[in-house]
Design an enzyme around this catalytic site. Structure first.
Site, PDB file in Angstrom:
ATOM      1  N   CYS A   2       0.942   4.983 -13.418  1.00 54.46           N
ATOM      2  CA  CYS A   2       1.352   5.954 -14.419  1.00 54.46           C
ATOM      3  C   CYS A   2       0.615   7.268 -14.187  1.00 54.46           C
ATOM      4  CB  CYS A   2       1.089   5.527 -15.853  1.00 54.46           C
ATOM      5  SG  CYS A   2       1.934   4.032 -16.349  1.00 54.46           S
ATOM      6  N   ARG A  27       2.462   7.719  -8.597  1.00 55.31           N
ATOM      7  CA  ARG A  27       1.673   6.806  -9.433  1.00 55.31           C
ATOM      8  C   ARG A  27       2.553   5.829 -10.225  1.00 55.31           C
ATOM      9  NH1 ARG A  27      -3.595   8.577 -10.118  1.00 55.31           N
ATOM     10  NH2 ARG A  27      -3.792   7.189 -11.903  1.00 55.31           N
ATOM     11  N   TRP A  75       4.793   3.386 -14.572  1.00 57.54           N
ATOM     12  CA  TRP A  75       4.853   2.110 -13.837  1.00 57.54           C
ATOM     13  C   TRP A  75       4.727   1.039 -14.909  1.00 57.54           C
ATOM     14  CZ3 TRP A  75       1.845  -2.269 -12.914  1.00 57.54           C
ATOM     15  CH2 TRP A  75       2.200  -3.027 -11.790  1.00 57.54           C
ATOM     16  N   ASN A 101      -1.640   5.558 -20.040  1.00 58.76           N
ATOM     17  CA  ASN A 101      -1.758   4.867 -18.747  1.00 58.76           C
ATOM     18  C   ASN A 101      -2.739   3.729 -18.959  1.00 58.76           C
ATOM     19  OD1 ASN A 101      -2.203   4.095 -16.083  1.00 58.76           O
ATOM     20  ND2 ASN A 101      -3.556   5.822 -15.644  1.00 58.76           N
ATOM     21  N   GLY A 102      -2.349   2.492 -18.597  1.00 60.85           N
ATOM     22  CA  GLY A 102      -3.264   1.363 -18.739  1.00 60.85           C
ATOM     23  C   GLY A 102      -2.632   0.245 -19.543  1.00 60.85           C
ATOM     24  N   GLU A 484      -2.154  -5.884   8.581  1.00 60.70           N
ATOM     25  CA  GLU A 484      -1.819  -4.562   8.051  1.00 60.70           C
ATOM     26  C   GLU A 484      -0.432  -4.122   8.532  1.00 60.70           C
ATOM     27  OE1 GLU A 484      -2.820  -2.806   5.743  1.00 60.70           O
ATOM     28  OE2 GLU A 484      -2.193  -0.756   6.156  1.00 60.70           O
ATOM     29  N   LYS A 488       2.614  -3.192   5.919  1.00 60.89           N
ATOM     30  CA  LYS A 488       3.367  -1.922   5.924  1.00 60.89           C
ATOM     31  C   LYS A 488       4.861  -2.206   5.915  1.00 60.89           C
ATOM     32  CE  LYS A 488       0.903   0.191   4.896  1.00 60.89           C
ATOM     33  NZ  LYS A 488      -0.458   0.256   4.567  1.00 60.89           N
ATOM     34  N   GLU A 491       6.073  -3.669   2.487  1.00 61.31           N
ATOM     35  CA  GLU A 491       6.092  -2.829   1.295  1.00 61.31           C
ATOM     36  C   GLU A 491       7.112  -1.701   1.345  1.00 61.31           C
ATOM     37  OE1 GLU A 491       2.311  -0.923   0.384  1.00 61.31           O
ATOM     38  OE2 GLU A 491       1.836  -0.805   2.493  1.00 61.31           O
ATOM     39  N   HIS A 507      -1.009 -23.899  15.003  1.00 62.64           N
ATOM     40  CA  HIS A 507      -1.325 -24.833  13.925  1.00 62.64           C
ATOM     41  C   HIS A 507      -0.265 -24.796  12.821  1.00 62.64           C
ATOM     42  CE1 HIS A 507      -5.131 -25.705  15.818  1.00 62.64           C
ATOM     43  NE2 HIS A 507      -5.329 -24.401  15.962  1.00 62.64           N
ATOM     44  N   LYS A 609       0.872   3.854  -6.530  1.00 66.45           N
ATOM     45  CA  LYS A 609      -0.211   4.208  -5.627  1.00 66.45           C
ATOM     46  C   LYS A 609      -1.568   3.745  -6.136  1.00 66.45           C
ATOM     47  CE  LYS A 609      -1.871   6.418  -2.060  1.00 66.45           C
ATOM     48  NZ  LYS A 609      -1.735   5.690  -0.800  1.00 66.45           N
TER      49      LYS A 609
HETATM   50  C1  F6R Z   1      -0.806  -0.618   0.779  1.00 70.99           C
HETATM   51  C2  F6R Z   1      -1.670  -0.009  -0.191  1.00 70.99           C
HETATM   52  C3  F6R Z   1      -2.382  -0.891  -1.144  1.00 70.99           C
HETATM   53  C4  F6R Z   1      -3.786  -0.325  -1.446  1.00 70.99           C
HETATM   54  C5  F6R Z   1      -4.465  -1.160  -2.537  1.00 70.99           C
HETATM   55  C6  F6R Z   1      -5.872  -0.646  -2.816  1.00 70.99           C
HETATM   56  O1  F6R Z   1      -0.260   0.335   1.624  1.00 70.99           O
HETATM   57  O2  F6R Z   1      -1.797   1.187  -0.256  1.00 70.99           O
HETATM   58  O3  F6R Z   1      -2.459  -2.202  -0.686  1.00 70.99           O
HETATM   59  O4  F6R Z   1      -4.530  -0.340  -0.275  1.00 70.99           O
HETATM   60  O5  F6R Z   1      -3.713  -1.097  -3.709  1.00 70.99           O
HETATM   61  O6  F6R Z   1      -5.843   0.679  -3.225  1.00 70.99           O
HETATM   62  P1  F6R Z   1      -7.150   1.568  -3.217  1.00 70.99           P
HETATM   63  O7  F6R Z   1      -7.556   1.753  -1.800  1.00 70.99           O
HETATM   64  O8  F6R Z   1      -6.761   2.843  -3.867  1.00 70.99           O
HETATM   65  O9  F6R Z   1      -8.190   0.794  -3.985  1.00 70.99           O
END
Ligand code: F6R
Length: 614
Positions: A2, A27, A75, A101-102, A484, A488, A491, A507, A609
């Site tokens: 948010c 956000r 969000w 927000n929260g 990773e 990517k 997501e 395994h 984010k």
């Molecule tokens: C994936 C991604 C998330 C963040 C995770 C932690 O691309 O961005 O998995 O890495 O939510 O976020 P931060 O680093 O802001 O604590």
């Protein structure tokens, strides 16, 4: 999670709020809304879906001119993404508008109490309760700031609240607990927001609000008090980046721009770390040497991509410091009664510095008297503020929801920490540390070489547009790179993707392989140990079962190229540094595939984010 904004000043409040929301849409983007005060009355619009829906609504049905307003991009937590659940929420008497927000954890009890008082709720959100509570306080004659303070004392959970009172001209109030809020200080105007990006075009002067504080802004004043009503000292600071850093700069997506910014971001993260005597110096390390020398265990705690950076860092930190290092997902950490004490160094990694799971892990660690070092990209965020020391990654704002430059700079910052510990504990000589930092400093150029050769990866994405599933394998630091790469793809391309330790394949997961299945194989540099040859064996195993192999290997690796259906050559770097070059094609592949599929790369479904709820 948010984005919220408030504005008082001479400009058009609607314009400032809509521009600010646009920059905070990363956000949360399942609904948006705003409210202004005009002629002593509240007027507002809110709409489910992306901000463009709200903008279209404002075209058809504009709001009256105003210089005082609040806005929100959501969000969803409580209640689905509908028009009714979008913010702002209003009190029943129409006097108060609130954005939040929260999560308000005691919301059910509050709602029951309010309903017993005859209040009829218009939404399923926890946030609406705040609007009703606030108007009840105002009705008893309290001023807006005091009324908000008193409401906050009744709330449990995490919240940033911004509120507007139709009868309080030229002022907005806000409060924060466990959730971000900054004040933008302008000339004859002031701003409140979750993120400085939303007001950076108007001012670079900001004040970070502390935990359990309430603020009142007018065009000419900022007043901060604690929930208990004591005047709180403020912490002003200057934002060290500008509007251009928060814009796309000609790229189609922020994510693509941020992938290309990685050489610069890594170089900036390394800048100024070696002093005149050739010693590694981390200015922000405020833990004294004696304490660092007594550390007998390191625990790295993080989420998602940052967790993957931690997994990579473990190899380097253990290798350089000989201190045992564990890596743990933040949301699991404090609920398993971890063994943490004053000689455990807890390292948290967070791009945003606001991730609730990581923040709670820090609080738990500090309760056990463990020193905490934060690796963070956001100046003044809650996580660095609540840690004993911080190493900032200087990646600049990361707006794309999928983290890219955040990840590579986190690895670099962890490596600096590992080398610093080795230096301070006398495990490595100064010249050894300096030599490793010099090799790190060569990486931006090597990352640039990878970026310059990405046409081949764009072609690969076109070829794999119909893929239903993609696997990634690697060993050693190549294993978290595989994780990773898969994350990517999941997501932003919504594709089934899994990363495995290459040696683990036989395994179980090898059963997934069927003819034509694309597998990315991260081949380690051809070193002295057997790591390289082991991955080559794994590569042959998957190819023998019909997999279509996309091999990432260092330039000149003949053996790897023999088993590659598609070969992506990487610059020659030491094994521990390979993740910094190997991840780039994987990030780009995900971005390209999602683009080809027509998905919104910067705002993938269901994500946000900055994850400020547990
Ligand atoms: C994936 C991604 C998330 C963040 C995770 C932690 O691309 O961005 O998995 O890495 O939510 O976020 P931060 O680093 O802001 O604590």
């Amino acid at each position: 999670m948010c984005g919220i904004i408030g504005y008082v000043g001479p400009r058009s409040a609607v314009q400032v709020i809509m521009d600010g929301l646009r920059r905070m849409e990363y956000r949360g983007y399942d609904s948006a809304g705003l409210a202004v005060v005009a002629d002593g009355r509240l007027a507002g619009r809110k709409k489910a879906g992306k901000l463009t829906n709200l903008a279209a609504e404002l075209e058809v049905d504009p709001l009256p001119g105003s210089h005082q307003g609040i806005g929100h991009t959501r969000w969803a937590t409580h209640g689905g993404p509908t028009d009714a659940n979008a913010h702002p929420h209003y009190s029943a008497d129409g006097r108060v508008a609130v954005v939040h927000n929260g999560i308000i954890e005691n919301f059910t009890a509050l709602r029951h109490r309010l309903e017993a008082d005859g209040v009829v709720f218009q939404s399923q959100t926890d946030s609406e309760a705040v609007a009703h509570l606030l108007s009840q306080g105002l009705a008893t004659g309290l001023d807006l700031l005091t009324a908000l303070r008193q409401v906050c004392l009744q709330l449990d959970g995490a919240f940033t609240l911004v509120a507007l009172d139709a009868q309080a001209p030229d002022r907005i109030v806000a409060a924060r607990r466990n959730s971000p809020l900054v004040v933008g200080v302008g000339q004859g105007e002031n701003f409140l927001a979750s993120d400085v990006a939303s007001f950076i075009e108007h001012t670079r002067d900001a004040i970070e609000l502390g935990q359990d504080q309430v603020v009142e802004i007018t065009p000419d004043s900022v007043k901060v008090v604690t929930f208990a009503g004591q005047v709180a000292p403020t912490r002003p600071y200057r934002i060290d980046w500008d509007l251009s850093a928060a814009e796309k700069g000609g790229y189609d997506w922020f994510m693509r721009k941020e992938i290309y910014e990685q050489p610069r971001a890594v170089a900036d993260t390394l800048l100024g770390r070696i002093d005149a005597d050739g010693r590694l110096c981390l200015d922000e390390m405020r833990i004294d040497r004696a304490k660092l020398r007594s550390v007998d265990k390191i625990i790295i705690v993080a989420c998602g991509t940052a967790y993957h950076a931690g997994l990579i860092a473990k190899y380097a930190i253990e290798h350089w410091t000989r201190i045992p290092c564990e890596v743990e997902i933040a949301s699991e950490f404090r609920y398993r009664d971890p063994i943490v004490n004053a000689s455990t160094l807890v390292v948290t990694i967070s791009q945003s510095g606001e991730t609730a799971d990581t923040l709670m892990a820090i609080r738990h660690a500090r309760e056990q008297h463990a020193p905490v070092v934060a690796i963070c990209n956001t100046n003044g965020a809650t996580i660095p503020r609540e840690s004993d020391a911080v190493i900032y990654t200087h990646a600049g704002p990361e707006i794309g929801v999928a983290s890219t430059k955040g990840f590579t700079t986190q690895i670099v910052a962890c490596y600096l920490l590992g080398l610093y510990l080795a230096q301070e504990r006398g495990i490595k000589f100064g010249d050894e540390v300096a030599a490793l930092v010099r090799r790190l400093a060569a990486l931006p150029d090597q990352m640039q070489q990878v970026l310059d050769g990405l046409d081949q990866v764009a072609e690969l994405a076109r070829r794999q547009i119909e893929a239903r599933s993609v696997l990634f394998i690697g060993r050693h630091v190549g294993y978290p790179v595989a994780l990773e790469g898969a994350l990517k793809l999941k997501e932003i391309s919504y594709l089934h993707a899994e990363g495995f330790a290459a040696g683990e394949l036989k395994h179980g997961p090898i059963a997934l392989i069927e003819p034509g299945l694309p597998i990315f194989v991260v081949v380690p540099p051809q070193g002295r140990d057997s790591l390289h040859d082991k991955v080559i064996s794994n590569l042959q195993e998957v190819r023998a079962r019909g997999a279509w192999t996309i091999v990432l290997a260092e330039r000149g690796d003949q053996e790897a190229s023999r088993w590659a259906d598609c070969l992506i050559e990487l610059p020659i770097v030491p094994t521990l540094f390979q993740p910094l070059v190997a991840i780039v094609p994987l990030q780009f592949f995900a971005c390209e595939l999602a683009t080809l599929k027509g998905y919104d790369v910067d705002q993938p479904r269901n994500l946000a984010k900055s994850v400020t709820v547990e």
